[in-house]
Design a protein around this motif. Structure first.
Motif, PDB file in Angstrom:
ATOM      1  N   THR A 105      18.361  10.271  -3.224  1.00  0.00           N
ATOM      2  CA  THR A 105      18.094  11.708  -3.080  1.00  0.00           C
ATOM      3  C   THR A 105      16.603  11.983  -3.068  1.00  0.00           C
ATOM      4  OG1 THR A 105      20.191  12.355  -4.128  1.00  0.00           O
ATOM      5  CG2 THR A 105      18.394  13.963  -4.169  1.00  0.00           C
ATOM      6  N   LEU A 106      15.862  11.379  -3.970  1.00  0.00           N
ATOM      7  CA  LEU A 106      14.422  11.620  -4.052  1.00  0.00           C
ATOM      8  C   LEU A 106      13.665  10.938  -2.917  1.00  0.00           C
ATOM      9  CD1 LEU A 106      14.039  11.326  -7.916  1.00  0.00           C
ATOM     10  CD2 LEU A 106      13.731  13.396  -6.545  1.00  0.00           C
ATOM     11  N   ALA A 107      14.193   9.824  -2.412  1.00  0.00           N
ATOM     12  CA  ALA A 107      13.579   9.195  -1.245  1.00  0.00           C
ATOM     13  C   ALA A 107      13.769  10.066  -0.006  1.00  0.00           C
ATOM     14  CB  ALA A 107      14.175   7.809  -1.018  1.00  0.00           C
ATOM     15  N   HIS A 108      14.928  10.708   0.089  1.00  0.00           N
ATOM     16  CA  HIS A 108      15.217  11.592   1.216  1.00  0.00           C
ATOM     17  C   HIS A 108      14.391  12.872   1.134  1.00  0.00           C
ATOM     18  CE1 HIS A 108      17.623  14.908   3.103  1.00  0.00           C
ATOM     19  NE2 HIS A 108      17.665  14.040   4.090  1.00  0.00           N
ATOM     20  N   ASP A 109      14.196  13.385  -0.081  1.00  0.00           N
ATOM     21  CA  ASP A 109      13.377  14.580  -0.279  1.00  0.00           C
ATOM     22  C   ASP A 109      11.940  14.274   0.129  1.00  0.00           C
ATOM     23  OD1 ASP A 109      12.840  17.230  -1.320  1.00  0.00           O
ATOM     24  OD2 ASP A 109      11.877  16.246  -3.019  1.00  0.00           O
ATOM     25  N   CYS A 110      11.279  15.228   0.718  1.00  0.00           N
ATOM     26  CA  CYS A 110       9.950  14.947   1.285  1.00  0.00           C
ATOM     27  C   CYS A 110       8.800  15.260   0.338  1.00  0.00           C
ATOM     28  CB  CYS A 110       9.773  15.715   2.596  1.00  0.00           C
ATOM     29  SG  CYS A 110      10.732  15.002   3.964  1.00  0.00           S
ATOM     30  N   ALA A 127       0.853  -1.176   0.000  1.00  0.00           N
ATOM     31  CA  ALA A 127       0.000   0.000   0.000  1.00  0.00           C
ATOM     32  C   ALA A 127       0.889   1.226   0.000  1.00  0.00           C
ATOM     33  CB  ALA A 127      -0.916   0.007   1.225  1.00  0.00           C
ATOM     34  N   VAL A 128       0.371   2.308  -0.591  1.00  0.00           N
ATOM     35  CA  VAL A 128       1.122   3.546  -0.615  1.00  0.00           C
ATOM     36  C   VAL A 128       0.977   4.215   0.745  1.00  0.00           C
ATOM     37  CG1 VAL A 128       1.344   5.797  -1.681  1.00  0.00           C
ATOM     38  CG2 VAL A 128       0.764   3.811  -3.075  1.00  0.00           C
ATOM     39  N   GLN A 129       2.076   4.338   1.458  1.00  0.00           N
ATOM     40  CA  GLN A 129       2.049   4.922   2.782  1.00  0.00           C
ATOM     41  C   GLN A 129       3.134   5.979   2.891  1.00  0.00           C
ATOM     42  OE1 GLN A 129       2.732   1.549   5.268  1.00  0.00           O
ATOM     43  NE2 GLN A 129       0.637   0.809   5.135  1.00  0.00           N
ATOM     44  N   ALA A 130       2.916   6.910   3.808  1.00  0.00           N
ATOM     45  CA  ALA A 130       3.931   7.916   4.043  1.00  0.00           C
ATOM     46  C   ALA A 130       5.181   7.251   4.609  1.00  0.00           C
ATOM     47  CB  ALA A 130       3.402   8.968   5.013  1.00  0.00           C
ATOM     48  N   GLN A 131       6.351   7.629   4.085  1.00  0.00           N
ATOM     49  CA  GLN A 131       7.614   7.065   4.537  1.00  0.00           C
ATOM     50  C   GLN A 131       8.428   8.163   5.196  1.00  0.00           C
ATOM     51  OE1 GLN A 131       8.368   3.923   4.316  1.00  0.00           O
ATOM     52  NE2 GLN A 131       7.053   3.066   2.747  1.00  0.00           N
ATOM     53  N   SER A 132       9.353   7.779   6.094  1.00  0.00           N
ATOM     54  CA  SER A 132      10.228   8.765   6.710  1.00  0.00           C
ATOM     55  C   SER A 132      11.091   9.396   5.635  1.00  0.00           C
ATOM     56  CB  SER A 132      11.097   8.092   7.774  1.00  0.00           C
ATOM     57  OG  SER A 132      11.878   7.067   7.196  1.00  0.00           O
ATOM     58  N   ARG A 179       7.993  13.331  -2.586  1.00  0.00           N
ATOM     59  CA  ARG A 179       7.343  12.083  -3.003  1.00  0.00           C
ATOM     60  C   ARG A 179       8.090  10.864  -2.440  1.00  0.00           C
ATOM     61  NH1 ARG A 179       7.142  12.447  -9.331  1.00  0.00           N
ATOM     62  NH2 ARG A 179       9.147  13.456  -8.951  1.00  0.00           N
ATOM     63  N   PRO A 180       8.337  10.819  -1.146  1.00  0.00           N
ATOM     64  CA  PRO A 180       9.101   9.686  -0.600  1.00  0.00           C
ATOM     65  C   PRO A 180       8.369   8.359  -0.749  1.00  0.00           C
ATOM     66  CG  PRO A 180       8.124  10.965   1.171  1.00  0.00           C
ATOM     67  CD  PRO A 180       7.922  11.751  -0.092  1.00  0.00           C
ATOM     68  N   GLU A 181       7.029   8.392  -0.743  1.00  0.00           N
ATOM     69  CA  GLU A 181       6.267   7.147  -0.855  1.00  0.00           C
ATOM     70  C   GLU A 181       6.461   6.487  -2.210  1.00  0.00           C
ATOM     71  OE1 GLU A 181       4.270  10.154  -2.931  1.00  0.00           O
ATOM     72  OE2 GLU A 181       4.811  10.211  -0.813  1.00  0.00           O
ATOM     73  N   LEU A 182       6.870   7.255  -3.205  1.00  0.00           N
ATOM     74  CA  LEU A 182       7.160   6.709  -4.531  1.00  0.00           C
ATOM     75  C   LEU A 182       8.588   6.181  -4.609  1.00  0.00           C
ATOM     76  CD1 LEU A 182       6.699   6.220  -7.558  1.00  0.00           C
ATOM     77  CD2 LEU A 182       7.152   8.656  -7.936  1.00  0.00           C
ATOM     78  N   PHE A 183       9.541   6.937  -4.080  1.00  0.00           N
ATOM     79  CA  PHE A 183      10.941   6.622  -4.347  1.00  0.00           C
ATOM     80  C   PHE A 183      11.607   5.733  -3.298  1.00  0.00           C
ATOM     81  CE2 PHE A 183      10.251  10.406  -6.978  1.00  0.00           C
ATOM     82  CZ  PHE A 183      10.705   9.909  -8.183  1.00  0.00           C
ATOM     83  N   ARG A 184      11.146   5.769  -2.061  1.00  0.00           N
ATOM     84  CA  ARG A 184      11.783   4.905  -1.064  1.00  0.00           C
ATOM     85  C   ARG A 184      11.692   3.425  -1.455  1.00  0.00           C
ATOM     86  NH1 ARG A 184      13.214   5.841   4.460  1.00  0.00           N
ATOM     87  NH2 ARG A 184      13.481   3.868   5.604  1.00  0.00           N
TER      88      ARG A 184
END
Length: 392
Positions: A142-147, A18-23, A149-154
């Motif tokens: 870098t994109l996972a760390h950026d806030c 599921a798409v969830q907010a990530q740190s 779209r972290p749910e896409l890139f993490r």
């Protein structure tokens, strides 16, 4: 008539249930340590994890590119004319001939016609010529760390680790688009893991150098996302005078027969089976081009979430398949980026979900505009004008 919810702004990419907010955010080194711990919890060997992240660094150029997507703010006619050149049409036909056997195999196995594959191949990398020069691991982290779209890139970071485990990615050498996409058709790691195909039969998958691998993988992905063989995706139509424009847009779907009973007609050729369900979209308002779109058009949003990009790619695919140039019409003047942001702010204050104040006329904003136009007695075609902005 059936009303569809607005297309989701975020799509699942397979590695998260599921798409969830990530740190995200905070100290970059600490963030990477968190990724390492999560990778270990997923069963990856510590030495492999350390090797994967050994040279990772934050790249400001990736963030700059993510914020600099002005082309998506152009209206459909400008956008499509910018992307569809005579050179891309000519090269598309040449590549169709060069790889005819591959295209035939892709259509036979996955039901995806050549026009669709050629359109995305052209738009993504100019048929493989421009694949990007960003380090893939750096871009994804870098994109996972950026806030934004972290749910896409993490999740893509962990998919990239899996690619590394399989020998499909080199953390230092693999390069591609700023958004972490790889190869001739620019796919994210999770889609490569799930759908990559050895199209040339050499025993390995190389999406950067092998056109058969890239094309067959693209077809496999579309089929996996729901593409239906032997069904259309888009057909240009003409609207009758007096059509209730509230029926236009991707939220509303009726059968082809029902649209024809309302007076909607093809501008060329004939429409498909009358029982197929379809929507009618007017990307630049009722005075511009109009298209009937089908289930397979909706599947294309699994490739790219931009309404303007998907519609242009779908139209270009029809051109490459023999359709004539669209009837441009005489659309009303639209809004510039600042005006679009003002409009989105006004709509948000009225309680509409516009998907973010970004100055881009996406699916959510179009739906909100259409609803407000209907309230104000304007043509409810989802195309915002200076008049609408003044009235709000």
């Amino acid at each position: 008539m059936r009303i569809f919810p607005v297309l989701a702004a975020v799509l699942s990419f397979g590695f998260a249930s599921a798409v969830q907010a990530q740190s995200c955010g905070g100290n970059f080194g600490s963030f990477v340590d968190g990724l390492k711990s999560e990778a270990a919890s997923k069963g990856h060997d510590r030495s492999r994890i350390d090797s994967f992240f050994r040279n990772v660094r934050q790249e400001q150029g990736v963030i700059n590119a993510d914020r600099r997507q002005g082309i998506f703010q152009r209206p459909f006619l400008d956008f499509s004319r910018a992307l569809i050149s005579q050179g891309r049409i000519t090269n598309g036909r040449r590549n169709h001939e060069r790889y005819r056997a591959v295209f035939e195999r892709a259509q036979q196995q996955y039901g995806v016609p050549p026009g669709i594959l050629l359109a995305f191949w052209a738009f993504e990398t100019d048929y493989g010529a421009v694949q990007g020069d960003f380090n893939t691991v750096n871009a994804l982290v870098t994109l996972a760390h950026d806030c934004r779209r972290p749910e896409l890139f993490r999740p893509q970071v962990f998919a990239a680790i899996e690619m590394y485990r399989r020998g499909m990615l080199d953390p230092v050498q693999t390069r591609g688009a700023w958004a972490g996409e790889i190869g001739m058709v620019q796919k994210l790691p999770s889609d490569i893991i799930n759908y990559a195909v050895d199209g040339d039969g050499d025993g390995r998958i190389d999406l950067q150098r092998s056109a058969p691998d890239a094309l067959m993988s693209a077809a496999a992905m579309l089929r996996g996302k729901g593409w239906r063989a032997n069904e259309p995706w888009l057909h240009e139509v003409a609207l009758p005078q007096g059509l209730d424009l509230r029926r236009t847009g991707i939220r509303t779907e009726m059968t082809v027969n029902e649209w024809q009973q309302l007076g909607v007609r093809p501008t060329h050729g004939s429409l498909p089976s009358g029982n197929l369900r379809a929507s009618v979209i007017v990307p630049q308002g009722h005075r511009g081009p109009a298209f009937m779109v089908f289930h397979n058009y909706r599947v294309l949003f699994e490739w790219n979430q931009s309404f303007i990009y998907v519609t242009t790619a779908a139209y270009f695919a029809t051109r490459l398949s023999g359709a004539p140039v669209y009837q441009a019409g005489n659309p009303e003047t639209g809004l510039n980026q600042d005006q679009m942001r003002q409009l989105q702010q006004q709509l948000a204050q009225r309680g509409f979900d516009v998907g973010g104040i970004d100055g881009i006329l996406g699916a959510n904003t179009r739906a909100a505009v259409q609803d407000v136009q209907a309230e104000l007695g304007l043509p409810a075609d989802g195309w915002p004008t200076p008049q609408l902005l003044r009235m709000l």
